[in-house]
Design a protein around this motif. Sequence first.
Motif, PDB file in Angstrom:
ATOM      1  N   PRO B 171      43.334  41.605  33.921  1.00 67.55           N
ATOM      2  CA  PRO B 171      42.469  42.816  34.790  1.00 67.55           C
ATOM      3  C   PRO B 171      41.184  42.054  35.164  1.00 67.55           C
ATOM      4  N   LEU B 174      41.716  39.599  37.959  1.00 68.04           N
ATOM      5  CA  LEU B 174      42.137  40.207  39.260  1.00 68.04           C
ATOM      6  C   LEU B 174      40.710  41.086  39.935  1.00 68.04           C
ATOM      7  N   TRP B 202      54.105  41.463  39.337  1.00 68.73           N
ATOM      8  CA  TRP B 202      53.543  42.356  40.686  1.00 68.73           C
ATOM      9  C   TRP B 202      53.004  43.700  40.053  1.00 68.73           C
ATOM     10  N   ASN B 203      53.728  44.436  38.879  1.00 67.95           N
ATOM     11  CA  ASN B 203      53.082  45.423  38.359  1.00 67.95           C
ATOM     12  C   ASN B 203      51.858  45.337  37.759  1.00 67.95           C
ATOM     13  N   GLY B 205      49.663  43.545  38.830  1.00 63.85           N
ATOM     14  CA  GLY B 205      48.627  43.752  40.125  1.00 63.85           C
ATOM     15  C   GLY B 205      48.442  42.239  40.532  1.00 63.85           C
ATOM     16  N   LYS B 207      49.547  40.074  43.377  1.00 60.71           N
ATOM     17  CA  LYS B 207      50.709  40.206  44.578  1.00 60.71           C
ATOM     18  C   LYS B 207      51.435  38.989  44.851  1.00 60.71           C
ATOM     19  N   TYR B 247      54.204  42.652  48.357  1.00 61.53           N
ATOM     20  CA  TYR B 247      54.347  41.421  47.394  1.00 61.53           C
ATOM     21  C   TYR B 247      55.076  40.325  47.927  1.00 61.53           C
TER      22      TYR B 247
END
Lengths: 320, 389
Positions: B171, B174, B202-203, B205, B207, B247
């Motif tokens: 996190p 990102l 992808w989940n 975050g 991409k 994505y």
Amino acid sequence: MLTHLLVLVDGSAPSFCHYGHDRRITELMPLAVLERTVAFAHDRRLALTYVPGREELPPEYRAVMDNTAHAAIVPAGLAGRYPDAILVVDADGNDGSAGGAAGERRQFILRLPRHRLAAMADLVRDCLGRASRLNVYLGDIERYTAADIEEYGRQLELAAGYVAAVYRQGSLPEVNIFSDRMLLSAMNNCDAGVVHLTAAPDGKLYICPGFYYDGEQPAGSLEDGITLANRQLLTLANAPICSCCDAFHCKRCVYLNNKLTLEWNTPSREQCVLAHLERNAARLLLDRLGSVPPFSRLRAIPAVDYLDPFDQIPTRRLQP
Amino acid sequence: MDGLEDLKRREASWEEGRAKNITFIVTEDCQLRCKYCYLVGKNPGRRMDFGVARQAVDYLLGARELFDDPSVIWEFIGGEPLMEIELIDRISDYIKLRMYETGHPWFNSYRFSLSTNGLAYDDPRVQRFIFKNRTHLSIGITIDGVREKHDIARVFADGRGSYDAVVRNIPLWLRQFPDAATKVTVAHDDLPYVKESVLHIWNLGVKTVNINVVFEDVWQPGDDTLFEAQLVGLADAIVDGELYREYDCSFFDATIGQPLDPADNQNWCGSGKMLAVGAKGEFYPCVRFAPHSMGNKRPRAVGNCADGVNANLLRPFLALTRLAQSPPECAACEVASGCAWCQGLNYEAAATDTIYQRATYICLMHKARVRANRYYWDRLRRKRGGNIC
């Protein structure tokens, strides 16, 4: 296709090509190994070329050698003992006067160490009158500087003058650094490891004598034959720089390639530049001889604006 | 761990390959012992001294006739580069200072780049470095997918998986680099997790997933079938969920799987066009030729920061062509496009000391990927009425 086998009968034989070594003590191939070498060549229909040293060989060696058709490359001082051999001229004059009976034309190899470069043109001139063919090979190329390369260009210019004079007089000895490029319309290289291999005193096979003297891995043995992997990398088709080059006479020396770039198929900048100096000298010589037969019938060599074909390959920069 | 595919991809994403990539191997140590990592000689002993780095920078900035690319990517690699963040910070400061003082064109077009295992991403020293260089910096964190997949390969020296220690920093990463991409490596053991791993990343975050199978000789009979099934499953998930709108997964590429014209003879790998600086100041065509990468061959340096680049030793790399190194079956391959190779592995696996023998261990895996691509693009075309863009 393998057609020739070079036999280093004596490991102390002086170099007849680009490689060098400092072995001075006689290092005879054991007689039994010589006999097996001859049998190996016979079984595979390989033409034999012997390379004896300066010392006279024992009679039993000569008996084995003379039992089969062969060629020989010998120090010029031994010309009398080997009437048909190619004679290697020591540029330092250690073998006495270059051999051959008076009036007789022989094939000569002039191996020129770096410290004798400035004498090249004179040595070429001295050989021309006695040579049916003269091969000039530079030694120590791995230590060539920009000044050496410049000197080589000067020596080529001088030597070309001597060669032109001889040709105008009607004598036509071939000189590899000039006439080969004039006569060729496609690559004609040394092809060590492809067309010929070298049998060394240790009973092993090598790509060429240089690989033996440098302690490189053998290419095979008399017992097992050729075991060399990646042999395709010795061929022109797998040499990206050479396959787009027109210095057709270049030896494309895989020994120097390996020594200077670590790859059999990649020449160093020095090799390419030296070969192009020769190419360009041949072009100018051919121009000078334009009206002299048979040169008037030869195809002109085109001018190029580079000395290293590597520079012509897009995105291959990073040259000093 | 960074790979050649990543370098190539990043060059394409910034300055479109106009940038010189210069890599400092700041350490040969790493906290992890990833099972697929080609750095087989990790050790705590060889780390770069700042004096070596300074000498290398001075040489590289001074030799403008050799390095005249319009842009530069200064990359830091390991082992794990963030173990030497203070050294990296010092080198970066010196690079900026010298580019400015010398009026070097690169001062106006440079980036710093790092690829990390992510373990030390939230370290205050790392965060200070990121803040200081945020306008000229890209950082990639490697997360290999779901916990099961990640922890199969990406383990500490004691065998523990590193998933939790890495994913906690995603996190923060990102927030600082919203467009960041990760790099995923697939080997034999983790094939069953390919599909769910891409979806998992992808989940999280991230991409863009840059993903490749390892080039090494690890593949076993049946792996290609399993790989294809994983990719087909992933293709279904992407198309059914319309994930393609947001994505990206590099396994799916419309240009792969075509025969190559003999005139298309470029080397795939960027080795030699980039330059890696070893811990002792040696220059390598890329990190894969450095001592800690070599299992059974001698390292292959092309110079050093004292004597400069040895142009003769670099020539074979810059002269490499596809056909000169490929076996006949590759030259005649009907699905050749997109089939990659690593020059370092080629060298290491070659029967002689050459970079001109292409290793083909991935042949069946590439063909499986091609089949899955055909499935994917066909499904996408049908779903979108013939339009795949």
